[in-house]
Design a protein around this motif. Sequence first.
Motif, PDB file in Angstrom:
ATOM      1  N   ASP A  60       0.851  -1.184   0.000  1.00 23.14           N
ATOM      2  CA  ASP A  60       0.000   0.000   0.000  1.00 23.14           C
ATOM      3  C   ASP A  60       0.894   1.244   0.000  1.00 23.14           C
ATOM      4  N   ASP A  61       0.973   1.934  -1.139  1.00 24.99           N
ATOM      5  CA  ASP A  61       1.852   3.095  -1.244  1.00 24.99           C
ATOM      6  C   ASP A  61       1.484   4.203  -0.265  1.00 24.99           C
ATOM      7  N   ALA A  62       0.186   4.399  -0.027  1.00 27.25           N
ATOM      8  CA  ALA A  62      -0.237   5.437   0.916  1.00 27.25           C
ATOM      9  C   ALA A  62       0.245   5.100   2.329  1.00 27.25           C
ATOM     10  N   ALA A  63       0.107   3.845   2.732  1.00 28.65           N
ATOM     11  CA  ALA A  63       0.567   3.430   4.063  1.00 28.65           C
ATOM     12  C   ALA A  63       2.086   3.539   4.158  1.00 28.65           C
ATOM     13  N   THR A  64       2.774   3.216   3.078  1.00 27.24           N
ATOM     14  CA  THR A  64       4.233   3.334   3.065  1.00 27.24           C
ATOM     15  C   THR A  64       4.640   4.789   3.278  1.00 27.24           C
ATOM     16  N   ALA A  65       3.964   5.705   2.600  1.00 30.32           N
ATOM     17  CA  ALA A  65       4.258   7.132   2.764  1.00 30.32           C
ATOM     18  C   ALA A  65       3.964   7.589   4.189  1.00 30.32           C
ATOM     19  N   LEU A  66       2.857   7.110   4.774  1.00 30.85           N
ATOM     20  CA  LEU A  66       2.526   7.457   6.156  1.00 30.85           C
ATOM     21  C   LEU A  66       3.574   6.916   7.121  1.00 30.85           C
ATOM     22  N   CYS A  67       4.059   5.708   6.855  1.00 26.77           N
ATOM     23  CA  CYS A  67       5.101   5.122   7.711  1.00 26.77           C
ATOM     24  C   CYS A  67       6.369   5.971   7.668  1.00 26.77           C
ATOM     25  N   LEU A  68       6.743   6.423   6.480  1.00 33.23           N
ATOM     26  CA  LEU A  68       7.925   7.283   6.358  1.00 33.23           C
ATOM     27  C   LEU A  68       7.705   8.586   7.111  1.00 33.23           C
ATOM     28  N   SER A 119       9.813   9.904  10.328  1.00 36.74           N
ATOM     29  CA  SER A 119      10.482  11.208  10.303  1.00 36.74           C
ATOM     30  C   SER A 119      10.127  12.037  11.526  1.00 36.74           C
ATOM     31  N   HIS A 120       8.848  12.044  11.900  1.00 34.45           N
ATOM     32  CA  HIS A 120       8.427  12.787  13.093  1.00 34.45           C
ATOM     33  C   HIS A 120       9.015  12.176  14.363  1.00 34.45           C
ATOM     34  N   LEU A 121       9.076  10.858  14.413  1.00 43.73           N
ATOM     35  CA  LEU A 121       9.669  10.186  15.573  1.00 43.73           C
ATOM     36  C   LEU A 121      11.137  10.562  15.717  1.00 43.73           C
ATOM     37  N   VAL A 122      11.872  10.543  14.619  1.00 48.37           N
ATOM     38  CA  VAL A 122      13.292  10.918  14.657  1.00 48.37           C
ATOM     39  C   VAL A 122      13.442  12.370  15.102  1.00 48.37           C
ATOM     40  N   ALA A 123      12.580  13.253  14.601  1.00 48.07           N
ATOM     41  CA  ALA A 123      12.638  14.664  15.016  1.00 48.07           C
ATOM     42  C   ALA A 123      12.427  14.803  16.521  1.00 48.07           C
ATOM     43  N   GLN A 164      13.024  12.514  18.814  1.00 50.48           N
ATOM     44  CA  GLN A 164      14.190  11.944  19.492  1.00 50.48           C
ATOM     45  C   GLN A 164      15.375  12.902  19.447  1.00 50.48           C
ATOM     46  N   VAL A 165      15.593  13.535  18.302  1.00 49.26           N
ATOM     47  CA  VAL A 165      16.705  14.476  18.169  1.00 49.26           C
ATOM     48  C   VAL A 165      16.476  15.675  19.081  1.00 49.26           C
ATOM     49  N   TRP A 166      15.262  16.216  19.087  1.00 46.13           N
ATOM     50  CA  TRP A 166      14.964  17.371  19.931  1.00 46.13           C
ATOM     51  C   TRP A 166      15.180  17.017  21.401  1.00 46.13           C
ATOM     52  N   ARG A 167      14.703  15.834  21.791  1.00 45.04           N
ATOM     53  CA  ARG A 167      14.831  15.405  23.185  1.00 45.04           C
ATOM     54  C   ARG A 167      16.298  15.271  23.561  1.00 45.04           C
ATOM     55  N   ARG A 168      17.107  14.652  22.694  1.00 48.87           N
ATOM     56  CA  ARG A 168      18.543  14.506  22.985  1.00 48.87           C
ATOM     57  C   ARG A 168      19.231  15.865  23.043  1.00 48.87           C
ATOM     58  N   LYS A 169      18.880  16.735  22.106  1.00 51.62           N
ATOM     59  CA  LYS A 169      19.499  18.064  22.074  1.00 51.62           C
ATOM     60  C   LYS A 169      19.181  18.842  23.349  1.00 51.62           C
ATOM     61  N   TRP A 173       6.647  18.421  21.799  1.00 51.34           N
ATOM     62  CA  TRP A 173       5.256  17.976  21.668  1.00 51.34           C
ATOM     63  C   TRP A 173       4.842  17.795  20.214  1.00 51.34           C
ATOM     64  N   HIS A 174       5.139  18.746  19.366  1.00 53.91           N
ATOM     65  CA  HIS A 174       4.645  18.702  17.994  1.00 53.91           C
ATOM     66  C   HIS A 174       5.097  17.447  17.233  1.00 53.91           C
ATOM     67  N   PRO A 175       6.401  17.107  17.231  1.00 56.75           N
ATOM     68  CA  PRO A 175       6.770  15.878  16.523  1.00 56.75           C
ATOM     69  C   PRO A 175       6.210  14.611  17.179  1.00 56.75           C
ATOM     70  N   ILE A 176       6.043  14.612  18.495  1.00 59.76           N
ATOM     71  CA  ILE A 176       5.435  13.442  19.155  1.00 59.76           C
ATOM     72  C   ILE A 176       3.981  13.314  18.716  1.00 59.76           C
ATOM     73  N   TRP A 177       3.252  14.431  18.717  1.00 56.63           N
ATOM     74  CA  TRP A 177       1.844  14.407  18.299  1.00 56.63           C
ATOM     75  C   TRP A 177       1.727  13.904  16.865  1.00 56.63           C
ATOM     76  N   ASN A 178       2.586  14.393  15.985  1.00 58.73           N
ATOM     77  CA  ASN A 178       2.534  13.953  14.590  1.00 58.73           C
ATOM     78  C   ASN A 178       2.877  12.475  14.441  1.00 58.73           C
ATOM     79  N   THR A 179       3.779  11.971  15.265  1.00 56.88           N
ATOM     80  CA  THR A 179       4.111  10.542  15.229  1.00 56.88           C
ATOM     81  C   THR A 179       2.887   9.707  15.582  1.00 56.88           C
ATOM     82  N   VAL A 180       2.219  10.067  16.673  1.00 55.13           N
ATOM     83  CA  VAL A 180       1.034   9.319  17.114  1.00 55.13           C
ATOM     84  C   VAL A 180      -0.089   9.459  16.084  1.00 55.13           C
ATOM     85  N   ARG A 181      -0.271  10.652  15.553  1.00 59.04           N
ATOM     86  CA  ARG A 181      -1.324  10.875  14.561  1.00 59.04           C
ATOM     87  C   ARG A 181      -1.111  10.017  13.318  1.00 59.04           C
ATOM     88  N   ARG A 182       0.132   9.959  12.849  1.00 57.85           N
ATOM     89  CA  ARG A 182       0.423   9.120  11.679  1.00 57.85           C
ATOM     90  C   ARG A 182       0.202   7.646  12.004  1.00 57.85           C
TER      91      ARG A 182
END
Length: 118
Positions: free
Chosen positions: A11-19, A23-27, A29-34, A58-67
């Motif tokens: 499912d290409d749409a699901a693949t795009a959502l996973c990416l 990306s939001h999860l990594v953001a 994690q990076v913000w938290r480490r920084k 908060w914003h990247p965490i919210w987007n991770t959960v939303r996706r």
Amino acid sequence: MGDVLRTLARDDAATALCLSMHSHLVAAQVWRRKAGMDADDVFVPDGAVSLVRPAGVWHPIWNTVRRALEIVGGSGFARSSDLERLQRDVTGALFHPLPRARQAIFSGRVALGWDPAG
């Protein structure tokens, strides 16, 4: 789980959502480490810094959960779902410890080196 992943892989749409979710999860994690936070320290009160931290992470965490909810669909909203609990927790962060608009003013004042209380 393997069946779900095989279905998503076709499912290409699901693949795009996973990416996007990743990306939001990594953001987040990076913000938290920084910011020098452990995962459990995001909302630990320690003065003005603890009130600024949620604004950045908060914003990247919210987007991770939303996706993630978009990917799994309606089953993610069931009370038995871990995603449902995560969604409630992340949504609650909007009001803890300051509402979003007040958080933005407070964080902006701190960033400018001003007295956060005004």
